[in-house]
Design a protein around this motif. Sequence first.
Motif, PDB file in Angstrom:
ATOM      1  N   ASP A  58      -7.682  10.784   3.940  1.00 55.69           N
ATOM      2  CA  ASP A  58      -8.282   9.726   4.747  1.00 55.69           C
ATOM      3  C   ASP A  58      -7.543   9.587   6.090  1.00 55.69           C
ATOM      4  O   ASP A  58      -6.327   9.754   6.166  1.00 55.69           O
TER       5      ASP A  58
ATOM      6  N   TYR B 269       0.831  -1.206   0.000  1.00 60.63           N
ATOM      7  CA  TYR B 269       0.000   0.000   0.000  1.00 60.63           C
ATOM      8  C   TYR B 269       0.872   1.265   0.000  1.00 60.63           C
ATOM      9  O   TYR B 269       0.638   2.201  -0.760  1.00 60.63           O
ATOM     10  N   TRP B 270       1.881   1.251   0.836  1.00 61.51           N
ATOM     11  CA  TRP B 270       2.753   2.436   0.915  1.00 61.51           C
ATOM     12  C   TRP B 270       3.430   2.722  -0.423  1.00 61.51           C
ATOM     13  O   TRP B 270       3.690   3.863  -0.766  1.00 61.51           O
TER      14      TRP B 270
ATOM     15  N   SER C 175       2.481   9.920   4.194  1.00 59.83           N
ATOM     16  CA  SER C 175       1.395   8.968   3.978  1.00 59.83           C
ATOM     17  C   SER C 175       1.827   8.020   2.876  1.00 59.83           C
ATOM     18  O   SER C 175       2.976   8.021   2.469  1.00 59.83           O
ATOM     19  N   ALA C 176       0.907   7.243   2.420  1.00 62.46           N
ATOM     20  CA  ALA C 176       1.238   6.312   1.356  1.00 62.46           C
ATOM     21  C   ALA C 176       1.663   7.093   0.122  1.00 62.46           C
ATOM     22  O   ALA C 176       1.143   8.166  -0.154  1.00 62.46           O
TER      23      ALA C 176
ATOM     24  N   LYS D 201      -7.529  -2.102   3.913  1.00 63.03           N
ATOM     25  CA  LYS D 201      -8.509  -2.204   5.001  1.00 63.03           C
ATOM     26  C   LYS D 201      -9.182  -3.579   4.997  1.00 63.03           C
ATOM     27  O   LYS D 201      -9.382  -4.185   6.051  1.00 63.03           O
TER      28      LYS D 201
ATOM     29  N   LEU E 241      -6.723   7.042   7.747  1.00 64.72           N
ATOM     30  CA  LEU E 241      -5.674   6.023   7.766  1.00 64.72           C
ATOM     31  C   LEU E 241      -4.362   6.591   7.211  1.00 64.72           C
ATOM     32  O   LEU E 241      -3.279   6.278   7.699  1.00 64.72           O
ATOM     33  N   ASP E 242      -4.479   7.451   6.208  1.00 59.97           N
ATOM     34  CA  ASP E 242      -3.265   8.063   5.664  1.00 59.97           C
ATOM     35  C   ASP E 242      -2.644   9.028   6.659  1.00 59.97           C
ATOM     36  O   ASP E 242      -1.424   9.134   6.759  1.00 59.97           O
TER      37      ASP E 242
ATOM     38  N   VAL F 210      -0.949   8.513  -2.250  1.00 62.61           N
ATOM     39  CA  VAL F 210      -1.851   9.626  -1.992  1.00 62.61           C
ATOM     40  C   VAL F 210      -1.249  10.905  -2.558  1.00 62.61           C
ATOM     41  O   VAL F 210      -0.882  11.823  -1.842  1.00 62.61           O
TER      42      VAL F 210
ATOM     43  N   SER G 214      -4.657  -0.649  -3.110  1.00 61.50           N
ATOM     44  CA  SER G 214      -5.496   0.482  -2.711  1.00 61.50           C
ATOM     45  C   SER G 214      -5.743   0.462  -1.209  1.00 61.50           C
ATOM     46  O   SER G 214      -5.537  -0.544  -0.543  1.00 61.50           O
ATOM     47  N   ARG G 215      -6.214   1.601  -0.726  1.00 63.33           N
ATOM     48  CA  ARG G 215      -6.530   1.711   0.698  1.00 63.33           C
ATOM     49  C   ARG G 215      -7.632   0.727   1.067  1.00 63.33           C
ATOM     50  O   ARG G 215      -7.600   0.101   2.116  1.00 63.33           O
ATOM     51  N   ASP G 216      -8.600   0.596   0.176  1.00 62.20           N
ATOM     52  CA  ASP G 216      -9.688  -0.347   0.470  1.00 62.20           C
ATOM     53  C   ASP G 216      -9.176  -1.778   0.553  1.00 62.20           C
ATOM     54  O   ASP G 216      -9.607  -2.558   1.396  1.00 62.20           O
TER      55      ASP G 216
END
Length: 763
Positions: free
Chosen positions: A87, A25-26, A100-101, A36, A89-90, A104, A31-33
Motif C-alpha cells: 500500500d 499502527y507501526w 513500513s509498519a 486512515k 501509505l506503507d 506488513v 489496521s491501516r484502515d
Amino acid sequence: MAITHNLGFPRIGAKRELKFALESYWKGLSSRDELKAFGAELRKRHWQEQAALDFAPVGDFAFYDQVLDMSFTLGNLPQRVRDFHGDTLDNYFRVARGRSAESVEAHAHCCGGVAAGEMTKWFDTNYHYIVPEFSADTQFRLDASRLVAQLAEAKALGVQAKPVIIGPVTYLWLGKAKDGADRLSLLPRLLTVYAELLNVLAEQGAEWVQIDEPALVTELDEHWQHAFTEAYHALKSSRVKLLLATYFGPLRDNLQLASRLPVAGLHLDAVNARSEVLPVLNYLAAHKVLSLGVINGRNIWKTDLGEVLDWLEPVHERLGERLWIAPSCSLLHVPVDLDSEQKLDAEIRSWLAFAQQKLQELQVLAAALRVGRDAVKARLAENRAAIEARRNSPRVHNPAVKAAIAQLDAQLGQRKSAYAQRAVKQAALLKLPAFPTTTIGSFPQTAEIRHARSEYKAGRLDEPGYQTAMRAEIERSVREQEALGLDVFVHGEAERNDMVEYFGEQLDGYAFSQFGWVQSYGSRCVKPPILFGDISRPKAMTIDWIKYAASLTPKPMKGMLTGPVTILNWSFVRDDQPRSVSCQQLALAIREEVLDLERAGIRVIQIDEAALREGLPLRKSQWKEYLSWSVESFRITANGVEDETQIHTHMCYSEFNDIIASIADMDADVITIETSRSDMELLDAFDHFNYPNEIGPGVYDIHSPNIPSEAHIVQLMQKAAERIPAERLWVNPDCGLKTRQWGEVLPALRNMVAAAKLLRSAV
Ligand code: GLN
Ligand code: ZN
C-alpha cells in the motif's frame, strides 16, 4: 470586509492522538484502515475547530510530514522504494522511517527495510522534514489522490476549502541532488506537473490555492530568484487563484520579486516583516489580494489586538476586500488548545494563546475591521487587560536580574589564563592518560527509572523514596564505569527526563504546560517549556546529585549542565525582550551553578550546547550577531572558573565549517562532538582552522543498537589523529546514551576503552 484564513493547523491532535494512532499502527496493533479513518476523523475535528474562518486549509494534514506528502503528490519517490508492491501509505512510511509498519509482514522478504530519507530542520523551526531526493534524471508524475480525497471530505463537511501545497521553487530548494545535479534544471519538468495539479484542483472546485514559498525569506542568488519568475509565469494561466505564501521573516531583497509575481495574492509574515507591509502596498498590483499574517504562529503569547488594529485599520481602509488576515505561518509550530491546560498557573495562562485561541483572536480582529472595534469591545478590553497585566507583572520583571544584566562586562566571560597554561594545570590535577575516555552524560533511562519518576510525579513515591531510587541508579552507573575502566566519569543523568526541562523546572521565570506539544518529526513531539519572566536560580540544581556521585569514586566526576543557548533554543521564549537578553539571563543563572560545582570540588564541568547551531538565523547576514551573543553567553556561563577546572562542552551533529571560529571562541577546554557517521570528516573544519583546544570526536553512533568493534574505533581515532594532534584527542561516544539499553552500552564502551588502551600503547 477582511477575509480570514489559516495557513495550516497542528495535525498531531490536542492530546497527541495522531502520535498514538501512528505508533499503534507501526507496532501492528491497529489496521491501516483504522489509521486512515482516524486521520479523516482528525481532519474533520480540525476543520470544525476552524469553522469560523472564511477559508480553512486542506492538505495541511500529513501522516508524517507535509514535504514527504508533496514528494508523493509529485511522484518523486527515491529509487530504492519504487518497486514496493504494498500500500502507498506503507511505502510512505518506508521513506519516512526506513521501514513500513511492522504489521506488513507480507512484504518483509522482498521490500521491507530501506534507508530512511534524510531529515532536516524546516527553516528555523524545530520541525524536521524528509528531504526530497533528486538526480539529474528525476522525473515527476502527478498523484493528486490525497488532495482530491481531502477536498472531497472538506466539501462534504461544508468547509470553505483552500488547498495548501508547497510551491515548486521551495520544493526544489528543500531537496538535495544526490548526484550533484543542478536542482533548478528540474524546474521545467516539475512545472508541468504543478500545472496539472492546479488543473485538477480547479476541477475539484477549488477557487484559491495556497502555494507556500517560504524560500523567499532566505538569501537567494539570481538563479533562484529567476526560478520564481519562471515558475509563476508558467503557472499563471491556471484556473485557480494562487495565494503565494511567505513566512518566517521579512522578504528584504526578494520583496519586489515576490510582489510582482503573476499570482492573485501574496501572504506576508506581518509579525516579522511588519516594516514591509507599507512598501508592499505600493508594489502590489491593484487586483491582488494581500494576506497579512498578523498573529504570531511561532509563539504562545496573546496578541496585543489593540496594537495590531492601530496599524491594520488604515491598511484595511486602503485595501478593503483585498485584505486577508491570518496567523503569520502554519500553526503547526504551536500547541493546539490552551483550554486543555488545567495545571498551568492561572495568571500565566491568562497571557497565553495556543492555536485555537490564536484563531479566536483572528476573529476578533476581523470583527473589529468589519464592523468596528465597538462590536468586540468586551473582547478587546479583556485582551488589553491581559496584555497589560503581563507587561507590568512582578513575576515577569525581576529588578535584581535586570541590574545584573546591566552590569555584564567582557571580563565575566574571560578565563584567567589562556588554554595552553590551563591545560598544563589541568593535566597536573587530573593526571589523565593519553586518549582519555569519557561519556557524554546520560546512561540508559531504564524502565525502573521512568517508573520511579512517574510514581514520584503522581505523588505515590515520596521525596526520600525517589532520592533513594535515583541514588541507586547513580551508584549503578558509577560501578559500571569503574568496571569498564573509563577515565572521566559521569553521574548518568538518571534524575533528568529532559536536559532542558530539568533546568527550566528549577529556574524562576519558567512555566510548564501539560499538553503544550509541538510536532518535531513524524510521531515525535516536544513540549517546550515557556520562558515567561526574568530568569533566576533560587537554589543549586545539580550539586547534591553530582556530589553524591563523586563521593562514590576517586575518579574525576564530570558535572553536567545544559548551556544557556540550548535552553533558550528549545523553549518558547519571550516576545517582550530580545532573545539575546533572555540568553544572558540564563547564562548568569547557569554560571552560578558552575561556580557551585567548582566549590563542591568538581573539577571537570560539561556544559552542553547541543542546539547552538540550530539557532542560526535563516539569513547568513544575521549569523554574526547571533553567534556573538550566543558565544558570549556560553563564555559567561563557563569562564568564571579557576584554570585547573576543566570545562567541556558537547554538540550534536552539526556542520561546523562555517561556525568554527565561534566554536573556538567559546574556549571550552574540551569539546565533544557527534562525528562517527561522518567518518571523522567533520574534523576537517577543526583541522583547517587549527582549532587549539582538546576534542573528543564521537567514535560510536548512539542512535544505532549496533556495537562498534574495537578495530573500528581504533581506525576512526587514527583518522582523527591525522587531523588533530593525538595529545589533544579524547575518546567518547557521539552523544548521551539515555535511549540505549545497558546490554548495548556495556559491550560498546568495553570496546571503546580497549581501543583507547591500544592507541595509548602505540604512542
Ligand atoms: N548530556 C546530554 C546527554 O548525555 C547531552 C544530550 C545531547 O547532546 N542531546 O544526554
Ligand atoms: Zn549530542
